[in-house]
Write an enzyme that holds these catalytic residues in place. Structure first.
Site, mmCIF file in Angstrom:
data_model
loop_
_atom_site.group_PDB
_atom_site.id
_atom_site.type_symbol
_atom_site.label_atom_id
_atom_site.label_comp_id
_atom_site.label_asym_id
_atom_site.label_seq_id
_atom_site.Cartn_x
_atom_site.Cartn_y
_atom_site.Cartn_z
ATOM 1 N N MET A 39 12.466 24.415 3.321
ATOM 2 C CA MET A 39 11.895 23.314 2.273
ATOM 3 C C MET A 39 12.679 22.816 1.172
ATOM 4 S SD MET A 39 8.879 24.889 -0.435
ATOM 5 C CE MET A 39 8.029 25.818 0.794
ATOM 6 N N ARG B 196 -10.524 0.065 15.029
ATOM 7 C CA ARG B 196 -10.230 0.826 13.786
ATOM 8 C C ARG B 196 -11.117 0.119 12.490
ATOM 9 N NH1 ARG B 196 -4.338 1.289 10.958
ATOM 10 N NH2 ARG B 196 -5.078 -1.103 10.451
ATOM 11 N N LYS C 208 0.831 -1.272 0.081
ATOM 12 C CA LYS C 208 -0.017 -0.097 -0.085
ATOM 13 C C LYS C 208 0.973 1.225 0.042
ATOM 14 C CE LYS C 208 -0.319 -0.364 5.088
ATOM 15 N NZ LYS C 208 -1.069 -0.606 6.226
ATOM 16 N N TYR D 96 16.413 29.950 9.032
ATOM 17 C CA TYR D 96 15.382 30.604 9.660
ATOM 18 C C TYR D 96 15.149 30.433 11.177
ATOM 19 C CZ TYR D 96 12.935 30.670 4.714
ATOM 20 O OH TYR D 96 12.835 30.621 3.641
HETATM 21 C C1 LIG Z 1 -0.537 -1.676 6.922
HETATM 22 C C2 LIG Z 1 -0.971 -3.171 7.415
HETATM 23 C C3 LIG Z 1 -0.179 -4.089 7.249
HETATM 24 C C4 LIG Z 1 1.575 -4.175 7.283
HETATM 25 O O1 LIG Z 1 1.984 -3.409 8.577
HETATM 26 P P1 LIG Z 1 3.664 -3.487 8.875
HETATM 27 O O2 LIG Z 1 3.550 -3.003 10.259
HETATM 28 O O3 LIG Z 1 4.023 -2.416 7.953
HETATM 29 O O4 LIG Z 1 4.029 -4.936 8.602
HETATM 30 C C5 LIG Z 1 -0.667 -5.208 7.808
HETATM 31 N N1 LIG Z 1 -1.976 -5.491 7.990
HETATM 32 C C6 LIG Z 1 -2.675 -4.343 7.806
HETATM 33 C C7 LIG Z 1 -4.318 -4.435 8.185
HETATM 34 C C8 LIG Z 1 -2.288 -2.910 7.621
HETATM 35 O O5 LIG Z 1 -3.201 -1.867 7.680
#
Ligand SMILES: *Cc1c(COP(=O)(O)O)cnc(C)c1O
Length: 365
Positions: A309, A143, A44, A261
């Site tokens: 930046m 969640r 992802k 800055y």
């Molecule tokens: C992002 C995610 C993972 C991967 O998690 P890592 O800690 O990066 O290995 C696995 N399962 C779900 C549901 C996630 O949202």
């Protein structure tokens, strides 16, 4: 991690080097750590910022990875296209599941939804009765995921074909946290209602914890990319990513002169400053100001003043070999670990990687 090819490439701005061989070694390490379970790859968020297509193709062709997870349907469609020649039949699961206006994307790209609640279950089985899906059961993270109270009703639906039952650990970053075993127990109880489904509880952390967390399918993300999923660094994981940028100016400061800055750094003695072409616009957190380190030819240099930046200033006073304009500074990689850099910025490897901006050139070595 240096190849002549990469070293010779001139650039005005920052780049990351992604070591695809190290990525594949991490995949293989995770697979060895979980015998009896299939290892999937979580890709992802553009493979945690590193580039969806090159990462997925490397895992598919070199490690024969055939199961992938993404967050959104659009990512799944991009992944399907990226795998069209290396793994056209790969299983692609979508964590957020089908929303009313993304059902078409599931059909078009042959994606498998992770169903997260009774509404999504109804939406999917009326769209495609009996089509395979994953079901996410909430075991305490609150969640995503169906409530355990709804499960017996869902298990009785004849059109619901759950091929993976999954849940997610809230406290995997702390292996000794009591919530881990509580969630595992709740997950086992839920799984008894879906005896034909493969079970998946472990992300990177769970895969690197004891075998009781492994079940049938693991879903590592960060550990593939060289990041520790724990609150401490983990030596089993090979570094994969280096963030680098060129020095664009050198300057000597007299005592009392300031940098950047807000004039937050004041030279106490004659001070050599190297200004480097990387900034918060590229995703390097401003929280690293006056705290984080970079390395030039293996020598560590502390940030001087505020991250801006497009630029970061480094204190290179007393370097054995005075740095030159055009030389490369490494912000994480061989000398400065990803975990150390994240800590210095008050963040975690996940955020540092996924925050890398579009201006950062991705190079694959
Ligand atoms: C992002 C995610 C993972 C991967 O998690 P890592 O800690 O990066 O290995 C696995 N399962 C779900 C549901 C996630 O949202």
């Amino acid at each position: 991690m240096h190849s002549a090819d990469t070293a010779n490439r001139k650039t005005a701005g920052p780049w990351v080097e992604v070591d695809l061989a190290a990525l594949c070694e991490n995949f293989a390490m995770l697979r060895r750590a979980t015998p009896g379970a299939e290892t999937a790859a979580v890709v992802k968020c553009n493979a945690y910022g590193l580039g969806l297509a090159p990462v997925a193709q490397a895992l598919a062709t070199r490690e024969n990875c055939r199961t992938f997870f993404v967050a959104y349907a659009e990512e799944g469609a991009q992944l399907r296209a990226a795998l069209s020649s290396s793994a056209p039949n790969a299983s692609i699961y979508v964590f957020v599941g089908p929303l009313p206006d993304t059902l078409d994307a599931f059909d078009d790209a042959g994606l498998i939804p992770v169903l997260n609640n009774a509404d999504q279950v109804r939406r999917w089985i009326s769209h495609k009765p009996g089509a395979p899906c994953a079901l996410h059961v909430d075991t305490g993270m609150n969640r995503l995921g169906a409530s355990v109270d709804d499960l017996s009703e869902l298990a009785a639906l004849s059109d619901l074909n759950v091929d993976v039952l999954m849940s997610h650990l809230a406290c995997g970053s702390e292996p000794d946290h009591p919530m881990n075993s509580e969630q595992r127990t709740a997950f086992e109880k839920a799984a008894a209602l879906f005896p034909k489904a493969r079970r998946s509880l472990a992300a990177s952390a769970g895969a690197l914890m004891d075998a009781s967390y492994h079940f049938d399918l693991t879903r590592p993300g960060i550990a593939l990319y060289g990041g520790s999923p724990f609150d401490v660094d983990d030596g089993r994981i090979k570094p994969v990513v280096s963030l680098k940028a060129p020095i664009v100016q050198m300057r000597m400061l007299a005592p009392g002169e300031t940098v950047g800055y807000g004039a937050t750094f004041t030279a106490q003695t004659p001070t050599a400053i190297a200004t480097v072409a990387l900034g918060y616009g590229d995703g390097y957190p401003i929280a690293g100001s006056n705290r984080a380190f970079a390395a030039i030819a293996g020598e560590r240099a502390k940030f001087a003043g505020r991250v801006s930046m497009d630029l970061i200033c480094l204190d290179v006073t007393g370097f054995k070999k005075p740095p030159q304009v055009g030389e490369t500074a490494e912000f994480f990689g061989e000398t400065i670990g990803l975990f150390e850099a994240a800590q210095a910025c008050g963040t975690i490897p996940y955020e540092l990687l996924t925050g890398l901006g579009g201006r950062v050139d991705r190079r694959y070595v």
